[in-house]
Design a protein around this motif. Structure first.
Motif, PDB file in Angstrom:
ATOM      1  N   ALA A 109       7.537  94.796  77.293  1.00 33.04           N
ATOM      2  CA  ALA A 109       6.423  95.501  76.648  1.00 33.04           C
ATOM      3  C   ALA A 109       6.737  96.991  76.641  1.00 33.04           C
ATOM      4  CB  ALA A 109       5.133  95.229  77.417  1.00 33.04           C
ATOM      5  N   PRO A 117      -3.050  94.920  74.827  1.00 31.75           N
ATOM      6  CA  PRO A 117      -2.491  93.671  74.314  1.00 31.75           C
ATOM      7  C   PRO A 117      -2.164  93.707  72.836  1.00 31.75           C
ATOM      8  CG  PRO A 117      -4.826  93.427  74.854  1.00 31.75           C
ATOM      9  CD  PRO A 117      -4.390  94.726  75.429  1.00 31.75           C
ATOM     10  N   HIS A 118      -2.924  94.436  72.042  1.00 33.08           N
ATOM     11  CA  HIS A 118      -2.661  94.476  70.604  1.00 33.08           C
ATOM     12  C   HIS A 118      -1.363  95.225  70.314  1.00 33.08           C
ATOM     13  CE1 HIS A 118      -6.624  92.836  70.060  1.00 33.08           C
ATOM     14  NE2 HIS A 118      -7.159  93.838  70.734  1.00 33.08           N
ATOM     15  N   GLU A 121       1.614  93.031  71.315  1.00 34.41           N
ATOM     16  CA  GLU A 121       1.904  91.991  70.324  1.00 34.41           C
ATOM     17  C   GLU A 121       2.573  92.567  69.089  1.00 34.41           C
ATOM     18  OE1 GLU A 121      -0.171  88.251  67.960  1.00 34.41           O
ATOM     19  OE2 GLU A 121      -1.242  89.254  69.597  1.00 34.41           O
ATOM     20  N   ARG A 122       2.078  93.704  68.593  1.00 35.35           N
ATOM     21  CA  ARG A 122       2.716  94.328  67.432  1.00 35.35           C
ATOM     22  C   ARG A 122       4.164  94.709  67.748  1.00 35.35           C
ATOM     23  NH1 ARG A 122      -2.565  96.485  66.385  1.00 35.35           N
ATOM     24  NH2 ARG A 122      -2.174  98.315  67.696  1.00 35.35           N
ATOM     25  N   ARG A 125       6.342  91.472  67.810  1.00 39.31           N
ATOM     26  CA  ARG A 125       6.494  90.955  66.444  1.00 39.31           C
ATOM     27  C   ARG A 125       7.414  91.852  65.617  1.00 39.31           C
ATOM     28  NH1 ARG A 125       3.196  86.855  64.840  1.00 39.31           N
ATOM     29  NH2 ARG A 125       1.408  86.326  66.165  1.00 39.31           N
ATOM     30  N   LEU A 148       2.421  90.193  80.499  1.00 38.93           N
ATOM     31  CA  LEU A 148       2.309  89.481  79.223  1.00 38.93           C
ATOM     32  C   LEU A 148       1.363  88.297  79.412  1.00 38.93           C
ATOM     33  CD1 LEU A 148       6.045  89.485  78.066  1.00 38.93           C
ATOM     34  CD2 LEU A 148       4.230  91.119  77.492  1.00 38.93           C
ATOM     35  N   LEU A 152      -0.748  85.178  74.646  1.00 38.39           N
ATOM     36  CA  LEU A 152       0.222  85.851  73.782  1.00 38.39           C
ATOM     37  C   LEU A 152       1.541  85.095  73.750  1.00 38.39           C
ATOM     38  CD1 LEU A 152       1.251  88.237  72.086  1.00 38.39           C
ATOM     39  CD2 LEU A 152       1.825  89.383  74.250  1.00 38.39           C
ATOM     40  N   ARG A 155       1.228  81.830  71.832  1.00 36.96           N
ATOM     41  CA  ARG A 155       1.089  82.064  70.390  1.00 36.96           C
ATOM     42  C   ARG A 155       2.437  82.446  69.768  1.00 36.96           C
ATOM     43  NH1 ARG A 155      -3.000  84.891  70.789  1.00 36.96           N
ATOM     44  NH2 ARG A 155      -2.177  87.020  70.789  1.00 36.96           N
ATOM     45  N   LEU A 156       3.165  83.352  70.398  1.00 34.75           N
ATOM     46  CA  LEU A 156       4.448  83.791  69.842  1.00 34.75           C
ATOM     47  C   LEU A 156       5.513  82.702  69.955  1.00 34.75           C
ATOM     48  CD1 LEU A 156       4.614  87.538  70.931  1.00 34.75           C
ATOM     49  CD2 LEU A 156       3.610  86.499  68.878  1.00 34.75           C
TER      50      LEU A 156
END
Length: 313
Positions: A109, A117-118, A121-122, A125, A148, A152, A155-156
């Motif tokens: 991260a 968290p947003h 994630e960005r 990705r 993490l 998350l 989902r990833l």
């Protein structure tokens, strides 16, 4: 999206040997990689925490990764740490990993900057979408300040953004829940790697697909034996080997706590041990760490001998 590749077995985070002037010692690094391959490892993690990646310049990192890739020569996959505080800098390291022939990248991260968290994630990705290599997340909250989340990672994983995770969180409950979640969504190909040294047997029993132990630099064959016992479901033998490795891990306690902490204890101990074993020419570490003194090195020697390793210096 990243290509799904399974990484399993013993994947040590390769130490980066240095000359006393701080330059990368190519010949020692070649010997170290060969030492790991001779020990039977299944992969190599270049430029991780044990590889001093955050202490090294980009030139040093490039040299180290190039030597590791060239020496491995395709015999095992090489994962390259692309560990930087923000997305644009990570992408620069991803380009270097692609250019130098790595097989996958490992990304934390963002850190130093305050993120939530947003943003995390960005970040993941963006790295995965820009990379031609599989991307594994590195979950190490002690260093980056954020864990993490289970949601998350699941989902990833389900979307194919990540190929796996190297878990150095120390959160064994979350690790087990991640394994259960991956099984529930049929993501068996997602690499679930533990960063533990002392409870690898327990993590393998809990469903880990591999381990990334810093101590594996010193005794790769021991961790390979441990994995072999686990594969055979011989948990009694696995426990015996794990406990031997646990005693060997006491080399990190050889450092004087009055003048050392954190990275110096771990990296310093691994390098002192590898120097005593004749694998690397110097136990030099990056500033602001310091190399072990004579008394500390003597304590490392004692543990190596008790573990049955061949001390040559």
């Amino acid at each position: 999206m990243t290509t799904r590749t399974t990484y399993t077995g013993v994947i040590p985070p390769v130490v980066t040997p240095l000359h006393e002037d701080g330059t990368v010692d190519r010949r020692s690094l070649e010997r170290l990689v060969q030492h790991l391959l001779d020990g039977g490892v299944d992969g190599l993690f270049a430029l991780g925490s044990s590889g001093e990646t955050v202490f090294l310049t980009d030139d040093q990192r490039d040299i180290a990764l190039d030597v590791i890739v060239r020496t491995a020569a395709g015999s095992v996959p090489v994962m390259a740490g692309c560990i930087e505080p923000a997305t644009p800098r990570v992408l620069e390291r991803v380009r270097a990993a692609e250019r130098l022939g790595a097989d996958a990248t490992v990304v934390t991260a963002p850190f130093y900057a305050i993120v939530g968290p947003h943003e995390i994630e960005r970040h993941l990705r963006a790295v995965a979408s820009a990379s031609s290599l599989p991307v594994l997340a590195y979950d190490i909250p002690v260093c980056v300040g954020r864990k993490l989340s289970l949601e998350l990672l699941l989902r990833l994983a389900s979307e194919g953004v990540l190929a796996g995770v190297k878990d150095s969180s120390g959160d064994d409950v979350a690790f087990r829940q991640l394994r259960i979640g991956l099984d529930d969504q049929d993501d068996a190909g997602f690499a679930l790697l533990t960063g533990h040294e002392l409870v690898v047997d327990g993590m393998l029993l809990a469903g880990a697909s591999g381990s990334v132990p810093g101590l594996g630099n010193v005794d790769p064959a021991g961790y390979v034996r441990l994995h072999s016992y686990a594969d055979k479901q011989d948990w009694a033998a696995a426990r015996v080997e794990q406990e031997r490795l646990g005693r060997l891990f006491r080399i990190v306690d050889a450092a004087d706590p009055a003048t050392t902490a954190g990275a110096t204890r771990g990296v310093g101990a691994f390098k002192a041990a590898l120097h005593l074993l004749g694998v690397i020419d110097s136990p030099t570490v990056s500033l602001p760490m310091r190399r072990f003194d004579e008394a500390e090195t003597g304590r490392v020697r004692e543990q190596l001998e008790l573990a049955g390793l061949d001390v040559r210096r």
